[in-house]
Design a protein around this motif. Sequence first.
Motif, PDB file in Angstrom:
ATOM      1  N   SER A 197       0.665   3.121   8.481  1.00 39.14           N
ATOM      2  CA  SER A 197       0.036   2.245   9.612  1.00 39.14           C
ATOM      3  C   SER A 197      -0.934   1.356   8.730  1.00 39.14           C
ATOM      4  O   SER A 197      -1.258   0.222   9.259  1.00 39.14           O
ATOM      5  CB  SER A 197      -0.425   3.070  10.799  1.00 39.14           C
ATOM      6  N   GLN A 198      -1.824   1.792   7.998  1.00 34.17           N
ATOM      7  CA  GLN A 198      -2.513   0.999   7.365  1.00 34.17           C
ATOM      8  C   GLN A 198      -2.931   1.627   5.969  1.00 34.17           C
ATOM      9  O   GLN A 198      -3.652   2.742   5.847  1.00 34.17           O
ATOM     10  CB  GLN A 198      -4.109   1.142   8.070  1.00 34.17           C
ATOM     11  N   ALA A 199      -2.241   0.834   4.955  1.00 35.11           N
ATOM     12  CA  ALA A 199      -2.205   1.254   3.685  1.00 35.11           C
ATOM     13  C   ALA A 199      -3.583   0.872   2.926  1.00 35.11           C
ATOM     14  O   ALA A 199      -3.793  -0.406   2.954  1.00 35.11           O
ATOM     15  CB  ALA A 199      -1.124   0.862   2.981  1.00 35.11           C
ATOM     16  N   TRP A 200      -4.056   1.554   2.175  1.00 38.76           N
ATOM     17  CA  TRP A 200      -5.083   1.593   1.225  1.00 38.76           C
ATOM     18  C   TRP A 200      -4.631   1.744  -0.279  1.00 38.76           C
ATOM     19  O   TRP A 200      -4.022   2.821  -0.450  1.00 38.76           O
ATOM     20  CB  TRP A 200      -6.392   1.973   1.582  1.00 38.76           C
ATOM     21  N   VAL A 201      -5.268   0.898  -1.187  1.00 42.29           N
ATOM     22  CA  VAL A 201      -4.935   1.289  -2.658  1.00 42.29           C
ATOM     23  C   VAL A 201      -6.279   1.502  -3.439  1.00 42.29           C
ATOM     24  O   VAL A 201      -7.392   0.681  -3.415  1.00 42.29           O
ATOM     25  CB  VAL A 201      -4.145   0.102  -3.262  1.00 42.29           C
ATOM     26  N   MET A 202      -6.042   2.708  -4.267  1.00 42.64           N
ATOM     27  CA  MET A 202      -7.262   2.918  -4.858  1.00 42.64           C
ATOM     28  C   MET A 202      -7.055   2.452  -6.490  1.00 42.64           C
ATOM     29  O   MET A 202      -6.102   2.665  -7.127  1.00 42.64           O
ATOM     30  CB  MET A 202      -7.630   4.325  -5.198  1.00 42.64           C
ATOM     31  N   PHE A 203      -7.711   1.447  -6.800  1.00 43.30           N
ATOM     32  CA  PHE A 203      -7.843   0.805  -8.303  1.00 43.30           C
ATOM     33  C   PHE A 203      -9.117   1.166  -8.975  1.00 43.30           C
ATOM     34  O   PHE A 203     -10.369   0.313  -8.665  1.00 43.30           O
ATOM     35  CB  PHE A 203      -7.644  -0.616  -7.893  1.00 43.30           C
ATOM     36  N   GLY A 204      -9.179   2.068  -9.824  1.00 48.07           N
ATOM     37  CA  GLY A 204     -10.711   2.232 -10.360  1.00 48.07           C
ATOM     38  C   GLY A 204     -11.554   2.897  -9.408  1.00 48.07           C
ATOM     39  O   GLY A 204     -11.260   3.988  -8.502  1.00 48.07           O
ATOM     40  N   SER A 205     -12.620   2.510  -9.039  1.00 52.71           N
ATOM     41  CA  SER A 205     -13.533   2.813  -8.334  1.00 52.71           C
ATOM     42  C   SER A 205     -13.622   1.996  -6.975  1.00 52.71           C
ATOM     43  O   SER A 205     -14.226   2.324  -5.833  1.00 52.71           O
ATOM     44  CB  SER A 205     -15.112   2.568  -8.710  1.00 52.71           C
ATOM     45  N   GLU A 206     -12.577   1.148  -6.953  1.00 53.66           N
ATOM     46  CA  GLU A 206     -12.394   0.124  -5.862  1.00 53.66           C
ATOM     47  C   GLU A 206     -11.428   0.662  -4.765  1.00 53.66           C
ATOM     48  O   GLU A 206     -10.318   1.376  -5.216  1.00 53.66           O
ATOM     49  CB  GLU A 206     -12.046  -1.280  -6.260  1.00 53.66           C
ATOM     50  N   ILE A 207     -11.707   0.560  -3.758  1.00 51.26           N
ATOM     51  CA  ILE A 207     -10.560   0.675  -2.343  1.00 51.26           C
ATOM     52  C   ILE A 207      -9.965  -0.640  -1.689  1.00 51.26           C
ATOM     53  O   ILE A 207     -11.242  -1.102  -1.158  1.00 51.26           O
ATOM     54  CB  ILE A 207     -10.954   1.710  -1.534  1.00 51.26           C
ATOM     55  N   ILE A 208      -8.918  -0.883  -1.787  1.00 46.34           N
ATOM     56  CA  ILE A 208      -8.612  -2.401  -1.374  1.00 46.34           C
ATOM     57  C   ILE A 208      -7.464  -2.114  -0.394  1.00 46.34           C
ATOM     58  O   ILE A 208      -6.425  -1.286  -0.400  1.00 46.34           O
ATOM     59  CB  ILE A 208      -7.923  -2.954  -2.581  1.00 46.34           C
ATOM     60  N   ALA A 209      -7.648  -2.867   0.637  1.00 45.44           N
ATOM     61  CA  ALA A 209      -6.529  -2.913   1.685  1.00 45.44           C
ATOM     62  C   ALA A 209      -5.061  -3.492   1.157  1.00 45.44           C
ATOM     63  O   ALA A 209      -5.159  -4.535   0.373  1.00 45.44           O
ATOM     64  CB  ALA A 209      -6.903  -3.774   2.859  1.00 45.44           C
ATOM     65  N   TRP A 210      -4.065  -2.758   1.527  1.00 46.74           N
ATOM     66  CA  TRP A 210      -2.648  -3.321   0.943  1.00 46.74           C
ATOM     67  C   TRP A 210      -2.474  -4.588   1.308  1.00 46.74           C
ATOM     68  O   TRP A 210      -1.908  -5.407   0.533  1.00 46.74           O
ATOM     69  CB  TRP A 210      -1.586  -2.346   1.532  1.00 46.74           C
ATOM     70  N   ARG A 211      -3.016  -5.248   2.741  1.00 47.86           N
ATOM     71  CA  ARG A 211      -2.657  -6.356   3.263  1.00 47.86           C
ATOM     72  C   ARG A 211      -3.203  -7.307   2.199  1.00 47.86           C
ATOM     73  O   ARG A 211      -2.465  -8.459   1.812  1.00 47.86           O
ATOM     74  CB  ARG A 211      -3.276  -6.473   4.516  1.00 47.86           C
ATOM     75  N   GLU A 212      -4.532  -7.214   1.630  1.00 44.51           N
ATOM     76  CA  GLU A 212      -4.953  -7.985   0.730  1.00 44.51           C
ATOM     77  C   GLU A 212      -4.370  -8.337  -0.582  1.00 44.51           C
ATOM     78  O   GLU A 212      -4.322  -9.296  -1.050  1.00 44.51           O
ATOM     79  CB  GLU A 212      -6.480  -7.678   0.467  1.00 44.51           C
ATOM     80  N   ILE A 213      -3.849  -7.051  -1.129  1.00 36.64           N
ATOM     81  CA  ILE A 213      -2.922  -7.230  -2.336  1.00 36.64           C
ATOM     82  C   ILE A 213      -1.595  -7.837  -2.103  1.00 36.64           C
ATOM     83  O   ILE A 213      -1.183  -8.790  -2.772  1.00 36.64           O
ATOM     84  CB  ILE A 213      -2.666  -5.716  -2.700  1.00 36.64           C
ATOM     85  N   SER A 214      -1.166  -7.706  -0.977  1.00 38.32           N
ATOM     86  CA  SER A 214       0.145  -8.344  -0.485  1.00 38.32           C
ATOM     87  C   SER A 214      -0.076  -9.880  -0.353  1.00 38.32           C
ATOM     88  O   SER A 214       0.723 -10.523  -0.971  1.00 38.32           O
ATOM     89  CB  SER A 214       0.737  -7.640   0.545  1.00 38.32           C
TER      90      SER A 214
END
Length: 427
Positions: free
Chosen positions: A45-62
């Motif tokens: 329903s709301q995906a988040w991606v962990m990249f190193g020490s960062e947590i990024i909303a999937w929507r931003e990556i997409s």
Amino acid sequence: MDQANLRDFENFEDHEAERWRHLAELYSRPWFTRLWVIQEVGLASQAWVMFGSEIIAWREISDTATCIAIKARAIADHLRMESGVWDCNTLTQIFSTKRRRLNILEVLLLSEGFDASEPRDKVYAVLSHPSAMMSDGQLILQPDYECSMAQLNTTIALQFLKWQGSLYLLSAVHHMQSEDLENSERVSWIPCWEKDTQYMPFWLDDRRSIHWAASDTPACFRLSSDERKLTVTGICFDQVHDYGSIVIGKFTNQWKADIHVDGNKRSLGHLRELSSLIHNHSQSRSSIYATNKEVWVAACRTLTGGAPTVNLTDFMAFLSKYPEPCALFEEYAHGGVGEWFVHVATTKTANRRTFITRKGYVGLGSRPMQKDGIVCVLFGCPVPFLLRKSEHGYRLVGECYVHGIMHGQVIRAWRRNEFTEQEFELH
């Protein structure tokens, strides 16, 4: 931003170039290539991606990947993040609710380039998609890791035929060698989902249908009692007269294919050679393409599989880079983007051959074609197919693009009694 190219990147300030390199580090991660990620992203329903020490909303990556794909393809290619960017866009597209819902065949095709250590997961991993649910609430099939891959391929093909009543499945057949067709144990019309993607069907487009070779005719088919033979109805339009070299390539995604011709490393020259072959044929008496402009339109459309996003001006901009410029190229090249033609044509010609028919048409089709192979328009199918006559019926070679018959021309001629329909028993 406007369309960014390599020259822009070379002129970036150090801090701006560094930002691009960080993006490249993100999108080059193998996470984007993994098949099971599709449902992890699609069902959240709301995906988040962990990249190193960062947590990024999937929507931003997409959204960033979409922007890069549209605005900065050359930079992404240069920084070797184009595959990750495209895979990211594909992940979003598969579960997107903003466009029409994909059917299970389209989902299988779009996810085919993702990696899975278990071959059967090429099918099972997409069963979470809404398209895998039939009207009675049951999955199109239940995961069974005891069955062989051959059994699974057969099951999904039969289920799709019976449930959808469509022959679009035939475009997913990717034979790479003539030996595939000569093996009597292998059913030629059933796709093999465990194999690496060789190319996407000519009709697969996320915006609209771009081909309708069979016009409004409904699919007409029946299965044999042992479900190994598929009898289809259609029209035998022509035969293969001659064909060109295989454009060998590893198709990684719809963005880029690593290609070489006859063992030599790919260069832009192979597209020019194919263009010249088509043009030289079309200058002959047997050609159905009357004018010089029509000849080059045929070459452009054939090499790009009729992609609606490529214009003649793009093709002419590409050809204008010949050592000896032609006035015709310069006349029609104004405003064209030659690099865009190269991108689409490189993808479409990967693992295919150009060919010429007896009636003078030019086309693009599957690798294992042979002279005198049959060009057919099957009822209910958006694209023509190449068939090979055998002792027990016909073998399906694969789909093809034939310039001049992609928009219902053969069906209209059939309705004027210029052709006779017939049945083809595929085995």
